[in-house]
Scaffold this motif. Sequence first.
Motif, short mmCIF file in Angstrom:
data_model
loop_
_atom_site.label_atom_id
_atom_site.label_comp_id
_atom_site.label_asym_id
_atom_site.label_seq_id
_atom_site.Cartn_x
_atom_site.Cartn_y
_atom_site.Cartn_z
N LEU A 72 0.81 -1.21 0.00
CA LEU A 72 0.00 0.00 0.00
C LEU A 72 0.84 1.26 0.00
CD1 LEU A 72 -2.71 -1.11 2.58
CD2 LEU A 72 -3.08 -0.72 0.15
N LYS A 73 2.08 1.15 0.40
CA LYS A 73 2.95 2.31 0.48
C LYS A 73 3.83 2.39 -0.77
CE LYS A 73 3.21 1.99 5.54
NZ LYS A 73 4.09 1.74 6.69
N VAL A 74 3.34 3.09 -1.76
CA VAL A 74 4.11 3.25 -2.99
C VAL A 74 5.33 4.09 -2.70
CG1 VAL A 74 4.04 4.08 -5.36
CG2 VAL A 74 2.00 3.07 -4.34
N GLN A 75 6.50 3.56 -3.00
CA GLN A 75 7.74 4.26 -2.70
C GLN A 75 8.57 4.58 -3.94
OE1 GLN A 75 9.81 2.02 0.31
NE2 GLN A 75 8.23 2.35 1.84
N ARG A 76 8.06 4.20 -5.09
CA ARG A 76 8.75 4.50 -6.34
C ARG A 76 7.80 5.22 -7.28
NH1 ARG A 76 12.06 -1.13 -7.71
NH2 ARG A 76 13.73 -0.82 -6.19
N TYR A 77 8.29 6.31 -7.85
CA TYR A 77 7.44 7.14 -8.71
C TYR A 77 8.16 7.50 -10.00
CZ TYR A 77 4.42 7.82 -4.64
OH TYR A 77 3.58 7.62 -3.57
N LYS A 78 7.38 7.59 -11.06
CA LYS A 78 7.89 8.10 -12.34
C LYS A 78 7.08 9.34 -12.69
CE LYS A 78 4.84 5.04 -14.98
NZ LYS A 78 4.74 3.97 -16.00
N PHE A 79 7.77 10.41 -13.03
CA PHE A 79 7.12 11.66 -13.38
C PHE A 79 7.62 12.13 -14.74
CE2 PHE A 79 7.27 12.07 -8.60
CZ PHE A 79 5.93 11.79 -8.41
N GLY A 80 6.71 12.62 -15.57
CA GLY A 80 7.09 13.15 -16.86
C GLY A 80 7.63 14.56 -16.73
N VAL A 81 8.50 14.94 -17.66
CA VAL A 81 9.02 16.31 -17.73
C VAL A 81 9.03 16.73 -19.20
CG1 VAL A 81 10.88 17.90 -17.13
CG2 VAL A 81 10.54 15.84 -15.76
N VAL A 82 8.39 17.85 -19.50
CA VAL A 82 8.30 18.34 -20.88
C VAL A 82 8.77 19.78 -20.92
CG1 VAL A 82 6.80 18.78 -22.85
CG2 VAL A 82 6.37 16.80 -21.37
N PHE A 83 9.69 20.07 -21.84
CA PHE A 83 10.15 21.45 -22.05
C PHE A 83 9.29 22.09 -23.13
CE2 PHE A 83 12.66 24.43 -24.60
CZ PHE A 83 13.06 25.33 -23.62
N CYS A 84 8.72 23.25 -22.81
CA CYS A 84 7.90 23.99 -23.76
C CYS A 84 8.47 25.39 -23.93
CB CYS A 84 6.45 24.08 -23.28
SG CYS A 84 5.57 22.52 -23.23
N ASN A 85 8.55 25.85 -25.16
CA ASN A 85 9.06 27.18 -25.44
C ASN A 85 8.12 27.87 -26.41
OD1 ASN A 85 10.66 29.42 -25.52
ND2 ASN A 85 12.29 28.52 -26.74
N GLY A 86 7.29 28.74 -25.87
CA GLY A 86 6.28 29.37 -26.70
C GLY A 86 4.99 28.58 -26.65
N THR A 87 3.95 29.14 -27.24
CA THR A 87 2.67 28.46 -27.31
C THR A 87 2.72 27.45 -28.45
OG1 THR A 87 1.56 30.43 -26.46
CG2 THR A 87 0.19 28.78 -27.54
#
Length: 311
Positions: free
Chosen positions: A23-38
């Motif tokens: 029940l105790k999640v201890q590992r995580y994956k997170f996305g990272v996106v670089f945006c420049n302008g709309t």
Amino acid sequence: VSTQSTGEDIALSKSLLDIDQLLKVQRYKFGVVFCNGTQTEEEIFANDKYSVNFENFMNLLGTKIALEGWTGYKGDLDVKRNATGTHSYYTAWKHFEIMFHISQFVPQKERRKALIGNTICTIIFQETGTFDPALIRSQVLHCFMIVQPVRLKDGSTVYRLGTVSKKGVPRFRPSLPYPSIHKADELFRDLLFYKLINGERAAYHCSSKVRTQNRSLVEIVQHTRTGQLEHCVKKSAMATKALAKPKEHSNSLKGIWKGAKQVASFGTHGSGSQIERSPSGRSLGRAKDSDPSSLTSSTSSSQSLANSQAS
């Protein structure tokens, strides 16, 4: 008490402890996106370039590692044939392991969207311009953390932080201050990690998250917070009925995302602008977490440069 009963009690106790650990999640994956302008979704995932500001930001979050031969937590990245890139960023924070899926590091553009869309929380590093959360379509993605660098008069860089989550995701701590401007230091790093982990944990209790997959009980247990097993089992029983409901195809920010209007103002003030409050006048992340067992940060970790003004 018989020996058999004692043995059964020990086995039961061990099983309960094993479940508690699951029940105790201890590992995580997170996305990272670089945006420049709309940008459009296609432009976002077709972009191979990133700035020095982005590189400095990633160095604050973790350590750059070579994926081939990596023996630690890989977070679904390929560590044998470099299919998901040659490098990524990893960190061990408190008792958690975190692997970042960085869009620009993945060689195949089609796979970039698949990896980012498979994370529950993603960081959008908005160098300039504005970000529309409805652009990235995913049934799994539920929270965006919008980070924008702002250069001060003395030449130092601070970060403006905002959050956007899908409707149905319970509110989660820590609240963001007025204005949500933070030094590039450990306090900001801690604050961002608290928000990311609590955001993912809150998303586990979003009905849309549960009904997207007809998961087995074991899978549900592995992705649920302590003390929420009964609640999750009830939701899983609803999964079959929910799957029959029509999917939502609306691109409306108002209809899907909470907080989108606040972060939409980020890109309208580029680097070197005056720091302002969100248009609504409310804290972008203001709320309590959905459960007392959620992580909480110390008061100091949510401090901001309330008195600092950008040039």
